[in-house]
Enzyme design. Structure first.
Site, PDB file in Angstrom:
ATOM      1  N   ASP A 120       0.647   0.065  -2.728  1.00 29.49           N
ATOM      2  CA  ASP A 120       0.354  -0.928  -3.759  1.00 29.49           C
ATOM      3  C   ASP A 120       1.144  -0.695  -5.049  1.00 29.49           C
ATOM      4  O   ASP A 120       0.581  -0.481  -6.114  1.00 29.49           O
ATOM      5  CB  ASP A 120      -1.150  -0.954  -4.056  1.00 29.49           C
ATOM      6  CG  ASP A 120      -1.960  -1.365  -2.840  1.00 29.49           C
ATOM      7  OD1 ASP A 120      -2.179  -2.571  -2.662  1.00 29.49           O
ATOM      8  OD2 ASP A 120      -2.355  -0.471  -2.050  1.00 29.49           O
ATOM      9  N   HIS A 134      -0.063  -9.223  -0.501  1.00 30.09           N
ATOM     10  CA  HIS A 134       0.750  -9.894  -1.520  1.00 30.09           C
ATOM     11  C   HIS A 134       2.139 -10.239  -0.992  1.00 30.09           C
ATOM     12  O   HIS A 134       2.701 -11.266  -1.364  1.00 30.09           O
ATOM     13  CB  HIS A 134       0.882  -9.008  -2.770  1.00 30.09           C
ATOM     14  CG  HIS A 134      -0.303  -9.075  -3.671  1.00 30.09           C
ATOM     15  ND1 HIS A 134      -0.302  -9.781  -4.857  1.00 30.09           N
ATOM     16  CD2 HIS A 134      -1.540  -8.536  -3.564  1.00 30.09           C
ATOM     17  CE1 HIS A 134      -1.485  -9.666  -5.435  1.00 30.09           C
ATOM     18  NE2 HIS A 134      -2.254  -8.906  -4.682  1.00 30.09           N
TER      19      HIS A 134
END
Length: 541
Positions: A13, A122
């Site tokens: 992340d 994402h």
């Protein structure tokens, strides 16, 4: 000197490009990614393992791609020899790549530190071609993208088999899949982790996954108990709170490390935990994980204030209670700024301006003060001067029906950061749950439309809704022709309603697919009804 120990740098992340247009925080993700890669080079790792969401946006800007490629070339290309080998069938491991082999074996490339990565939610594959930003980096020879499944019904995970000396690692990857879908696959035994054919007990089994670990709903997460018990270590991406110290699951007897994000993307308590990456050493079946604190991450401090816990200081009926509350909050912010200053001493790499969040619960008859005026007092001292204070109030008990309703006018007036925490699919579902009868969907399901709108909003797939509608029109016409339905409006409506009920029953038994024409969750509707739906959804977003 060749040893039997494999050294792996672990991070998840990274969210390259987050707030890249912000004057203060715009370069935070790039600076920290530079630090992460620098640690990899300084520690002479064998390779880097990323747990998804390398990019924050599904379609990264040119600046994000440029900076990412620049840093990967700077740290991961060179003459240093690779001291481990891959034993598995690379055409299977990297089957979605145009170059289905590990990048360091490409005769046209000079790789010193290979990077292996799964995709996150994402930067997941979208669009008719099913491509993502990692595929661009993979085609350029900078990243080895693995752990991708094209099927919406089952997942078969074939490990990347690595060997260095006598140490052998079976590295499994599961890129981000909608949690509800993957949850259902696990329940239906449709997730298979293939084992090495030879001497299963001699392999160190490592899984990297990018899913919800915390429970966000009945099926909107992946319970740890779903994972196979032959695993030794699970690297869990997606969750931003740093819990990098390996935690033992006593039921399945494997360990889980959750590195967390390397950048603060939401002003919530989990993001305030000190950020780390991990240096994993594996020798034989034994492992050691050294956590490395990141020095370039912007500081973040958060406090909660419950006003009714301070009734000795604040009387809701006092005429100047609001001014007293504002002064009290200013004092709390100053305390956090002082703590940030002390923490920053001796670390010149740390950004100068910290992130500060004060959450104020003003339940009990209190009134909120002017937040904009309050924020102006810290405009030159904070990295988030527009959202320092966040007022919350516990709702009074209401009827269940009232709690399901959603006021879109109120929603649109909220701060953007607050709106972004709401799921698009939930907005669509709640909208149609409260809409008048003549505004209900004829045959398109709320889930189908919700997925299409999510692609439109979150992934910037501008054709998602149009593709959904066009596909449904063709499918409806084909269905009506097959059923030889009389071209009378009442007959068509009756058949459409009947098929809708069949589709709803089917949805209750199977997992939701994608918005593209490869799954059955899409239903039918008339062109006029679809036009109304699209206009309503566009008003929402």
């Amino acid at each position: 000197m060749r040893t039997d120990t494999l050294k792996i740098l672990i991070a998840t992340d990274i969210h390259l490009g987050y707030l890249e247009k912000d004057a203060i925080r715009g370069n935070d993700t790039y600076v920290t990614f530079d630090e992460i890669l620098k640690h990899a080079k300084q520690n002479d790792v064998d390779f880097i393992l990323l747990g998804g969401d390398l990019f924050h946006d599904n379609k990264p800007s040119r600046k994000s791609l440029h900076n990412c490629i620049e840093l990967l070339r700077k740290y991961c290309m060179g003459d240093k020899p690779i001291t481990f080998e891959i034993l598995s069938d690379q055409a299977v491991n990297f089957s979605t790549s145009k170059f289905p082999w590990v990048n360091y074996q490409d005769e046209n490339l000079n790789i010193s530190i290979p990077v292996f990565s799964v995709h996150g939610n994402h930067d997941d594959p979208t669009g008719a071609d099913g491509l993502c930003a990692l595929d661009v980096l993979s085609c350029a020879g900078l990243v080895n993208h693995f752990g991708r499944s094209r099927s919406v019904e089952k997942v078969e995970v074939s490990p990347v088999l690595l060997q260095k000396g006598s140490t052998r690692i079976a590295m499994y990857g599961i890129g981000s899949i909608p949690d509800e879908r993957l949850y259902r696959m696990f329940l239906n035994n449709q997730v298979t982790m293939l084992r090495p054919r030879e001497d299963e007990s001699s392999w160190f089994n490592l899984l990297v996954v990018h899913q919800n670990r915390s429970k966000h709903g009945a099926t909107n997460y992946i319970p740890e108990q779903f994972l196979d018990d032959f695993l030794d270590l699970v690297v869990w991406g997606h969750e931003h709170e740093c819990r990098i110290d390996p935690e033992r699951n006593e039921q399945r007897l494997f360990y889980i490390t959750q590195p967390g994000s390397s950048v603060v993307t939401s002003l919530s308590p989990g993001e305030a935990v000190k950020k780390h990456i991990g240096l994993l050493r594996v020798k034989g079946r034994k492992m050691n994980l050294e956590k490395i604190p990141l020095q370039t991450v912007r500081q973040f401090f958060i406090q909660d204030v419950v006003l009714r816990d301070h009734l000795n200081l604040f009387n809701p009926d006092h005429p100047k209670v609001t001014q007293k509350i504002e002064a009290f909050c200013q004092e709390k912010v100053e305390e956090m700024l002082d703590e940030a200053e002390r923490d920053r001493l001796g670390n010149p790499q740390m950004p100068e301006k910290p992130l500060i969040r004060l959450r104020v619960d003003y339940t009990g008859g209190f009134e909120a003060f002017n937040v904009m005026r309050f924020n102006q007092k810290f405009v030159d001292r904070l990295a988030n001067p527009k959202d320092v204070v966040h007022f919350v109030r516990h709702r009074e008990c209401k009827d269940a029906k009232d709690e399901e309703n959603i006021n879109f006018d109120e929603l649109l007036s909220r701060a953007s950061a607050e709106v972004m925490q709401l799921r698009v699919e939930d907005l669509v579902k709640q909208y149609f749950a409260t809409a008048e009868k003549n505004m209900q969907l004829s045959l398109l399901t709320e889930q189908g439309m919700g997925k299409a709108v999510q692609e439109f909003v979150d992934k910037e797939e501008r054709d998602a809704i149009e593709e959904l509608i066009n596909y449904q029109l063709e499918k409806t016409q084909h269905h009506l022709k097959e059923r030889r339905v009389e071209a009378v409006e009442e007959k068509i409506d009756e058949e459409v309603k009947r098929e809708r009920e069949r589709e709803r029953d089917y949805e209750m038994q199977c997992i939701v697919g994608t918005v593209y024409p490869c799954s059955r969750f899409l239903s039918y509707t008339s062109q006029s009804a679809q036009t109304i739906v699209v206009s309503l959804i566009l008003e929402i977003i």
